[in-house]
Design a protein around this motif. Structure first.
Motif, mmCIF file in Angstrom:
data_model
loop_
_atom_site.group_PDB
_atom_site.id
_atom_site.type_symbol
_atom_site.label_atom_id
_atom_site.label_comp_id
_atom_site.label_asym_id
_atom_site.label_seq_id
_atom_site.Cartn_x
_atom_site.Cartn_y
_atom_site.Cartn_z
ATOM 1 N N VAL A 134 -13.270 -23.078 -16.911
ATOM 2 C CA VAL A 134 -13.411 -22.846 -15.468
ATOM 3 C C VAL A 134 -13.085 -21.384 -15.164
ATOM 4 N N SER A 135 -14.115 -20.585 -14.903
ATOM 5 C CA SER A 135 -13.860 -19.159 -14.656
ATOM 6 C C SER A 135 -14.717 -18.662 -13.507
ATOM 7 N N GLY A 136 -14.723 -17.324 -13.331
ATOM 8 C CA GLY A 136 -15.499 -16.743 -12.242
ATOM 9 C C GLY A 136 -17.001 -16.834 -12.489
ATOM 10 N N GLY A 137 -17.395 -16.953 -13.755
ATOM 11 C CA GLY A 137 -18.828 -16.983 -14.064
ATOM 12 C C GLY A 137 -19.295 -18.266 -14.715
ATOM 13 N N ASN A 138 -18.367 -19.147 -15.091
ATOM 14 C CA ASN A 138 -18.758 -20.334 -15.844
ATOM 15 C C ASN A 138 -17.966 -21.578 -15.461
ATOM 16 N N ILE A 161 -17.231 -22.408 -10.548
ATOM 17 C CA ILE A 161 -16.109 -22.845 -9.699
ATOM 18 C C ILE A 161 -15.323 -21.643 -9.150
ATOM 19 N N GLY A 162 -15.081 -20.638 -9.995
ATOM 20 C CA GLY A 162 -14.321 -19.460 -9.540
ATOM 21 C C GLY A 162 -15.076 -18.710 -8.453
ATOM 22 N N GLU A 163 -16.408 -18.703 -8.597
ATOM 23 C CA GLU A 163 -17.262 -18.059 -7.597
ATOM 24 C C GLU A 163 -17.094 -18.767 -6.244
ATOM 25 N N TYR A 165 -14.450 -20.398 -5.227
ATOM 26 C CA TYR A 165 -13.137 -19.995 -4.706
ATOM 27 C C TYR A 165 -13.233 -18.582 -4.099
ATOM 28 N N ASP A 166 -13.894 -17.669 -4.828
ATOM 29 C CA ASP A 166 -13.975 -16.279 -4.355
ATOM 30 C C ASP A 166 -14.753 -16.180 -3.048
ATOM 31 N N LYS A 167 -15.865 -16.950 -2.956
ATOM 32 C CA LYS A 167 -16.693 -16.865 -1.744
ATOM 33 C C LYS A 167 -15.980 -17.508 -0.559
ATOM 34 N N GLY A 178 -10.496 -14.207 -5.048
ATOM 35 C CA GLY A 178 -9.788 -14.928 -3.995
ATOM 36 C C GLY A 178 -9.130 -16.240 -4.386
ATOM 37 N N GLY A 179 -9.327 -16.670 -5.649
ATOM 38 C CA GLY A 179 -8.816 -17.981 -6.055
ATOM 39 C C GLY A 179 -7.349 -18.209 -5.726
ATOM 40 N N LYS A 180 -6.522 -17.213 -6.074
ATOM 41 C CA LYS A 180 -5.073 -17.409 -5.877
ATOM 42 C C LYS A 180 -4.717 -17.483 -4.384
ATOM 43 N N ILE A 182 -6.644 -18.834 -2.036
ATOM 44 C CA ILE A 182 -7.023 -20.184 -1.583
ATOM 45 C C ILE A 182 -5.964 -21.184 -2.034
ATOM 46 N N GLU A 183 -5.504 -21.038 -3.275
ATOM 47 C CA GLU A 183 -4.468 -21.960 -3.779
ATOM 48 C C GLU A 183 -3.235 -21.899 -2.875
ATOM 49 N N LYS A 184 -2.848 -20.707 -2.472
ATOM 50 C CA LYS A 184 -1.652 -20.540 -1.627
ATOM 51 C C LYS A 184 -1.881 -21.127 -0.234
ATOM 52 N N GLY A 278 -10.005 -20.309 -18.958
ATOM 53 C CA GLY A 278 -10.724 -19.520 -17.947
ATOM 54 C C GLY A 278 -9.779 -19.237 -16.786
ATOM 55 N N GLY A 279 -10.118 -18.248 -15.968
ATOM 56 C CA GLY A 279 -9.234 -17.779 -14.902
ATOM 57 C C GLY A 279 -8.780 -18.850 -13.928
ATOM 58 N N VAL A 280 -9.650 -19.827 -13.609
ATOM 59 C CA VAL A 280 -9.295 -20.867 -12.626
ATOM 60 C C VAL A 280 -8.235 -21.826 -13.198
ATOM 61 N N ALA A 282 -5.513 -21.081 -13.948
ATOM 62 C CA ALA A 282 -4.220 -20.668 -13.385
ATOM 63 C C ALA A 282 -3.842 -21.528 -12.179
ATOM 64 N N ASN A 283 -4.786 -22.278 -11.651
ATOM 65 C CA ASN A 283 -4.569 -23.062 -10.422
ATOM 66 C C ASN A 283 -3.721 -24.308 -10.707
ATOM 67 N N MET A 284 -2.543 -24.386 -10.072
ATOM 68 C CA MET A 284 -1.594 -25.462 -10.376
ATOM 69 C C MET A 284 -2.099 -26.862 -9.999
ATOM 70 N N CYS A 309 -5.203 -17.061 -19.773
ATOM 71 C CA CYS A 309 -6.222 -17.881 -19.098
ATOM 72 C C CYS A 309 -7.403 -17.018 -18.691
ATOM 73 N N GLY A 310 -7.123 -15.863 -18.123
ATOM 74 C CA GLY A 310 -8.187 -14.956 -17.682
ATOM 75 C C GLY A 310 -8.725 -14.161 -18.864
ATOM 76 N N ASP A 311 -9.589 -13.205 -18.564
ATOM 77 C CA ASP A 311 -10.193 -12.416 -19.640
ATOM 78 C C ASP A 311 -9.140 -11.574 -20.351
ATOM 79 N N ASN A 312 -9.177 -11.607 -21.663
ATOM 80 C CA ASN A 312 -8.236 -10.848 -22.488
ATOM 81 C C ASN A 312 -8.869 -10.627 -23.847
HETATM 82 O O1 KG4 Z 1 -11.834 -15.966 -16.504
HETATM 83 P P1 KG4 Z 1 -11.666 -14.958 -15.415
HETATM 84 O O2 KG4 Z 1 -10.443 -14.075 -15.451
HETATM 85 O O3 KG4 Z 1 -12.867 -13.966 -15.377
HETATM 86 C C1 KG4 Z 1 -14.154 -14.148 -14.940
HETATM 87 O O4 KG4 Z 1 -14.772 -15.208 -15.142
HETATM 88 O O5 KG4 Z 1 -14.617 -13.139 -14.347
HETATM 89 O O6 KG4 Z 1 -11.697 -15.773 -14.031
HETATM 90 C C2 KG4 Z 1 -11.596 -15.142 -12.775
HETATM 91 C C3 KG4 Z 1 -11.745 -16.233 -11.739
HETATM 92 C C4 KG4 Z 1 -11.939 -15.670 -10.335
HETATM 93 O O7 KG4 Z 1 -13.023 -16.348 -9.733
HETATM 94 C C5 KG4 Z 1 -10.620 -16.030 -9.648
HETATM 95 O O8 KG4 Z 1 -10.724 -16.188 -8.243
HETATM 96 C C6 KG4 Z 1 -10.260 -17.313 -10.339
HETATM 97 O O9 KG4 Z 1 -10.579 -17.064 -11.695
HETATM 98 N N1 KG4 Z 1 -8.844 -17.632 -10.189
HETATM 99 C C7 KG4 Z 1 -8.382 -18.723 -9.522
HETATM 100 C C8 KG4 Z 1 -6.971 -18.652 -9.553
HETATM 101 N N2 KG4 Z 1 -6.620 -17.527 -10.241
HETATM 102 C C9 KG4 Z 1 -7.784 -16.917 -10.624
HETATM 103 N N3 KG4 Z 1 -9.042 -19.725 -8.922
HETATM 104 C C10 KG4 Z 1 -8.301 -20.690 -8.331
HETATM 105 N N4 KG4 Z 1 -6.952 -20.688 -8.302
HETATM 106 C C11 KG4 Z 1 -6.254 -19.694 -8.908
HETATM 107 N N5 KG4 Z 1 -4.918 -19.692 -8.884
#
Ligand code: KG4
Length: 347
Positions: A134-138, A161-163, A165-167, A178-180, A182-184, A278-280, A282-284, A309-312
């Motif tokens: 679950v990330s910003g692109g996948n 899914i991350g998209e 959250y961001d939108k 914007g994901g974090k 929205i979570e807050k 994936g970045g999402v 991180a969402n508790m 979790c995020g890109d590294n």
């Molecule tokens: O895997 P990642 O670091 O990189 C890309 O796919 O670009 O994921 C980034 C995504 C973003 O859409 C961001 O809003 C989302 O992860 N993200 C979250 C949270 N932290 C980061 N989405 C929901 N809740 C979070 N706490």
């Protein structure tokens, strides 16, 4: 075996040194977020230029700090796709040149495979396992049969899914990513104020769709602004929309994850581990939901520590170690990158 990993597929410039005993010797992540925030999303040209500027110094300082000479490495690895074309080119050309100069093998890595393999580096995931990326692109359910064989059993048919959250965050006035936020916000809203129908809930598969949800949020925001006779939302109104949005996401994730676990059981007889990456991840509330579902099917949920979790680049170096151990054919020639690379594709 020590591998230098390089990640430049999107807006993070990352380098890491990892060994085959699962030691992350050094890990550096430089985020470009501030450069893109003014535009509300990642600008590909800006990203590529910034990678070009940062990558050589970041690599040099990592090798110097860890006192490792490139000739002591076993390989250099970089993400060759999927991702932004220019950004992938910067990282891959740099990695291939370094490998060539130090007479080392170059290992081209699929970014998505690196994400799903991370819990084998950080959490002891054992193949076969079910992964939810679950990330910003996948957004995808992947069965990892072994470290080089994957089966995608569900994916998104539109937005990731991350998209979504961001939108949603952008509609509520929050910066990218914007994901974090929205979570807050969702911690204090009323989920009954808006009802956003969970997308593709009834479809008998493990696929997702998030573009309709984003449109529903857009309509809700417009409606509330109209009734406020203002372009602004109150803090409580933002919280209510964020909570309803996240409730819809959680509902669809619950249904699809249960279906994916059941499919895993049909294939392998037993379910043991659900990996989320994936970045999402991180969402508790998402982590808690997945923990609950894994436990219900007598398995465990594994998620990498937040920084992985995020890109590294530690995940890139690790994926290369897995490939080298499996003796899969390596790409050693100076070929191009693959911006649309799919998971499980032979390279
Ligand atoms: O895997 P990642 O670091 O990189 C890309 O796919 O670009 O994921 C980034 C995504 C973003 O859409 C961001 O809003 C989302 O992860 N993200 C979250 C949270 N932290 C980061 N989405 C929901 N809740 C979070 N706490």
């Amino acid at each position: 075996m020590i591998v230098l990993g390089i990640e430049t597929s999107c807006d993070e410039t990352a380098v890491a040194l990892v060994d085959d005993k699962k030691n992350i010797i050094g890990n550096r992540v430089y985020s470009q977020i501030k450069k893109h925030q003014a535009f509300g999303g990642v600008v590909p040209e800006v990203a590529a230029r910034d990678h070009l500027h940062i990558l050589p110094q970041l690599t040099h300082s990592l090798l110097q700090k860890e006192q490792i000479n490139p000739t002591e490495l076993s390989a250099v690895a970089s993400t060759i796709g999927p991702g932004l074309y220019g950004s992938l080119l910067v990282g891959t050309n740099f990695a291939q040149s370094l490998a060539l100069g130090a007479k080392l093998p170059f290992v081209g890595i699929n970014h998505l495979e690196a994400h799903v393999l991370t819990p084998r580096l950080t959490n002891n995931a054992q193949c076969p396992f079910l992964a939810l990326l679950v990330s910003g692109g996948n957004t995808a359910f992947v069965i990892v049969k072994n470290p080089v064989t994957y089966q995608v059993i569900g994916t998104t048919i539109d937005d990731a899914i991350g998209e979504a959250y961001d939108k949603t965050a952008r509609l509520l006035g929050y910066p990218y990513p914007g994901g974090k936020h929205i979570e807050k916000l969702a911690q204090t809203g009323n989920p009954k104020t808006h009802i956003f129908r969970p997308p593709l809930l009834q479809a008998p598969n493990c696929d997702f769709s998030f573009s309709g949800l984003k449109t529903a949020v857009h309509h809700a925001v417009t409606q509330v602004k109209t009734s406020n006779h203002s372009q602004d939302l109150t803090q409580q109104q933002k919280c209510d929309i964020a909570t309803s949005f996240q409730a819809s996401v959680l509902k669809v994730l619950r249904a699809k994850t249960e279906r994916a676990i059941q499919r895993f059981i049909q294939n392998f007889g037993k379910f043991t581990q659900l990996v989320v990456c994936g970045g999402v991840a991180a969402n508790m509330p998402i982590r808690n939901l997945l923990c609950e579902l894994a436990a219900r099917y007598e398995g465990e949920m594994l998620a990498p520590p937040l920084e992985y979790c995020g890109d590294n680049a530690a995940m890139v170096a690790w994926a290369a170690i897995e490939k080298l151990r499996y003796k899969t054919p390596l790409r050693t020639t100076l070929e191009g990158v693959k911006p649309n690379l799919r998971i499980g594709t032979q390279m």
